[in-house]
Scaffold this motif. Structure first.
Motif, PDB file in Angstrom:
ATOM      1  N   GLU A  15      16.445 -37.170 -24.155  1.00  0.00           N
ATOM      2  CA  GLU A  15      16.593 -35.716 -24.682  1.00  0.00           C
ATOM      3  C   GLU A  15      17.820 -36.140 -25.978  1.00  0.00           C
ATOM      4  O   GLU A  15      18.413 -37.065 -26.218  1.00  0.00           O
ATOM      5  CB  GLU A  15      17.531 -35.050 -23.304  1.00  0.00           C
ATOM      6  N   THR A 101      12.788 -30.617 -18.635  1.00  0.00           N
ATOM      7  CA  THR A 101      13.623 -29.329 -18.362  1.00  0.00           C
ATOM      8  C   THR A 101      14.969 -29.449 -18.983  1.00  0.00           C
ATOM      9  O   THR A 101      15.623 -28.163 -19.269  1.00  0.00           O
ATOM     10  CB  THR A 101      13.336 -29.106 -16.732  1.00  0.00           C
ATOM     11  N   ASP A 102      15.706 -30.341 -18.949  1.00  0.00           N
ATOM     12  CA  ASP A 102      17.182 -30.500 -19.673  1.00  0.00           C
ATOM     13  C   ASP A 102      17.145 -29.684 -21.004  1.00  0.00           C
ATOM     14  O   ASP A 102      17.972 -28.900 -21.713  1.00  0.00           O
ATOM     15  CB  ASP A 102      17.635 -31.547 -19.939  1.00  0.00           C
ATOM     16  N   TYR A 105      17.230 -25.970 -20.758  1.00  0.00           N
ATOM     17  CA  TYR A 105      18.599 -25.616 -20.491  1.00  0.00           C
ATOM     18  C   TYR A 105      19.285 -25.537 -21.914  1.00  0.00           C
ATOM     19  O   TYR A 105      20.015 -24.647 -22.336  1.00  0.00           O
ATOM     20  CB  TYR A 105      19.298 -26.238 -19.505  1.00  0.00           C
ATOM     21  N   GLN A 131      12.350 -34.303 -10.255  1.00  0.00           N
ATOM     22  CA  GLN A 131      13.362 -34.319 -11.066  1.00  0.00           C
ATOM     23  C   GLN A 131      13.439 -35.622 -11.692  1.00  0.00           C
ATOM     24  O   GLN A 131      12.936 -36.457 -11.046  1.00  0.00           O
ATOM     25  CB  GLN A 131      14.627 -34.162 -10.478  1.00  0.00           C
ATOM     26  N   THR A 135      17.835 -39.755 -17.346  1.00  0.00           N
ATOM     27  CA  THR A 135      17.704 -39.468 -18.571  1.00  0.00           C
ATOM     28  C   THR A 135      18.725 -39.880 -19.404  1.00  0.00           C
ATOM     29  O   THR A 135      19.882 -40.256 -19.340  1.00  0.00           O
ATOM     30  CB  THR A 135      18.079 -38.008 -18.479  1.00  0.00           C
ATOM     31  N   LEU A 137      20.357 -39.603 -23.017  1.00  0.00           N
ATOM     32  CA  LEU A 137      20.825 -38.254 -24.006  1.00  0.00           C
ATOM     33  C   LEU A 137      21.272 -38.965 -25.311  1.00  0.00           C
ATOM     34  O   LEU A 137      22.273 -39.821 -25.126  1.00  0.00           O
ATOM     35  CB  LEU A 137      21.871 -37.564 -23.168  1.00  0.00           C
ATOM     36  N   TYR A 171      23.882 -29.755 -23.938  1.00  0.00           N
ATOM     37  CA  TYR A 171      23.399 -30.944 -23.386  1.00  0.00           C
ATOM     38  C   TYR A 171      24.532 -31.746 -22.685  1.00  0.00           C
ATOM     39  O   TYR A 171      24.632 -32.276 -21.763  1.00  0.00           O
ATOM     40  CB  TYR A 171      22.812 -31.891 -24.568  1.00  0.00           C
ATOM     41  N   LEU A 174      25.540 -30.381 -19.332  1.00  0.00           N
ATOM     42  CA  LEU A 174      24.551 -31.095 -18.157  1.00  0.00           C
ATOM     43  C   LEU A 174      24.906 -32.269 -17.815  1.00  0.00           C
ATOM     44  O   LEU A 174      24.756 -32.583 -16.663  1.00  0.00           O
ATOM     45  CB  LEU A 174      22.997 -31.145 -18.805  1.00  0.00           C
ATOM     46  N   GLN A 178      25.809 -33.541 -13.985  1.00  0.00           N
ATOM     47  CA  GLN A 178      25.171 -34.756 -13.419  1.00  0.00           C
ATOM     48  C   GLN A 178      25.362 -35.865 -13.998  1.00  0.00           C
ATOM     49  O   GLN A 178      24.360 -36.433 -14.566  1.00  0.00           O
ATOM     50  CB  GLN A 178      23.573 -34.227 -13.357  1.00  0.00           C
ATOM     51  N   PHE A 182      22.602 -39.282 -16.214  1.00  0.00           N
ATOM     52  CA  PHE A 182      22.427 -39.381 -17.749  1.00  0.00           C
ATOM     53  C   PHE A 182      23.017 -40.812 -17.965  1.00  0.00           C
ATOM     54  O   PHE A 182      24.092 -41.325 -17.538  1.00  0.00           O
ATOM     55  CB  PHE A 182      23.343 -38.391 -18.434  1.00  0.00           C
TER      56      PHE A 182
END
Ligand SMILES: Nc1ncnc2c1ncn2[C@@H]1O[C@H](COP(=O)(O)OP(=O)(O)O)[C@@H](O)[C@H]1O
Ligand SMILES: [Mg+2]
Length: 206
Positions: A15, A101-102, A105, A131, A135, A137, A171, A174, A178, A182
């Motif tokens: 992401e 899906t992030d 958001y 899920q 992830t 980022l 981002y 998020l 969580q 990440f």
């Protein structure tokens, strides 16, 4: 004779704002994982299947309401999940997806300032049972990110600087919610340094 149960593969997503360096590094992550002898499928969103790629074309170019945009993102996601992501994971393969899906958001809720409940409900409807496991980022100042983009800008990339700033902030929110899922990469670093960090992460991560 009892059938051997195949362990579901790992689901990794990348992401970040446009121009943060996702496409530049996705091959590094893929190569690192494949070097471990793991079968990996790479896909992207919106898109990933012929039908979802058509939805992508509409999303990136045609004017539409924010609600239509959110729904089309999830229509594309449903198709990619049905045809690519779920079958691969069920077969024990790993999946690496450029956005998931992030991004809904970050872009629809924070960027477009639409109700979070939309994305909560749509994500529940489309993939309540699945899920991402990890992830990455890619985080970068949005003005620098936009300057890095030399190609013709799409409908999202053409949004104003405030929009991109809200997406980045979304981002990071998020990540706060969580932190374990990440891995935040400082995309202001040189490409080689980022590649090395990702090689270290994915040569052992399980
Ligand atoms: N760490 C970096 N430092 C400088 N430029 C970078 C870095 N990572 C990527 N770039 C350049 O920035 C541009 C956007 O990168 P890209 O990977 O396409 O971003 P994204 O897929 O996140 O939109 C490309 O021209 C790429 O070569
Ligand atoms: Mg890209």
């Amino acid at each position: 004779m009892s059938e051997q149960k195949i362990k579901r593969g790992r689901f990794i997503t990348v992401e970040g704002v446009d121009g943060a360096g996702k496409s530049s590094q996705i091959q590094v992550i893929a190569e690192t994982i494949r070097n471990r002898g793991i079968e990996l499928v790479i896909t992207r969103e919106p898109g990933g299947t012929p039908t979802a790629e058509k939805i992508r074309e509409i999303l990136l170019s045609e004017p539409m309401s924010p609600k239509c945009e959110a729904l089309l993102m999830f229509a594309s996601r449903q198709e990619n999940l049905d045809k690519v992501i779920r079958p691969a994971l069920a077969a024990g393969k790993w999946v690496l997806c450029d956005r998931f899906t992030d991004a809904s958001y970050a872009y629809q809720v924070y960027g477009r300032e639409q109700p979070k409940e939309w994305v909560d409900e749509l994500s529940d409807f489309v993939h309540h049972d699945l899920q991402p496991d990890r992830t990455v980022l890619f985080d970068l100042d949005t003005d620098i990110a936009m300057k890095r983009l030399e190609r013709k800008l799409d409908r999202f990339e053409s949004e104003n600087s405030e929009f991109h700033k809200r997406v980045r902030k979304g981002y990071l929110k998020l990540v706060e919610e969580q932190p374990d899922r990440f891995l935040v990469v400082d995309s202001s670093k040189p490409k080689e340094e980022i590649s090395q960090l990702l090689q270290e992460e994915f040569s052992t991560w399980d």
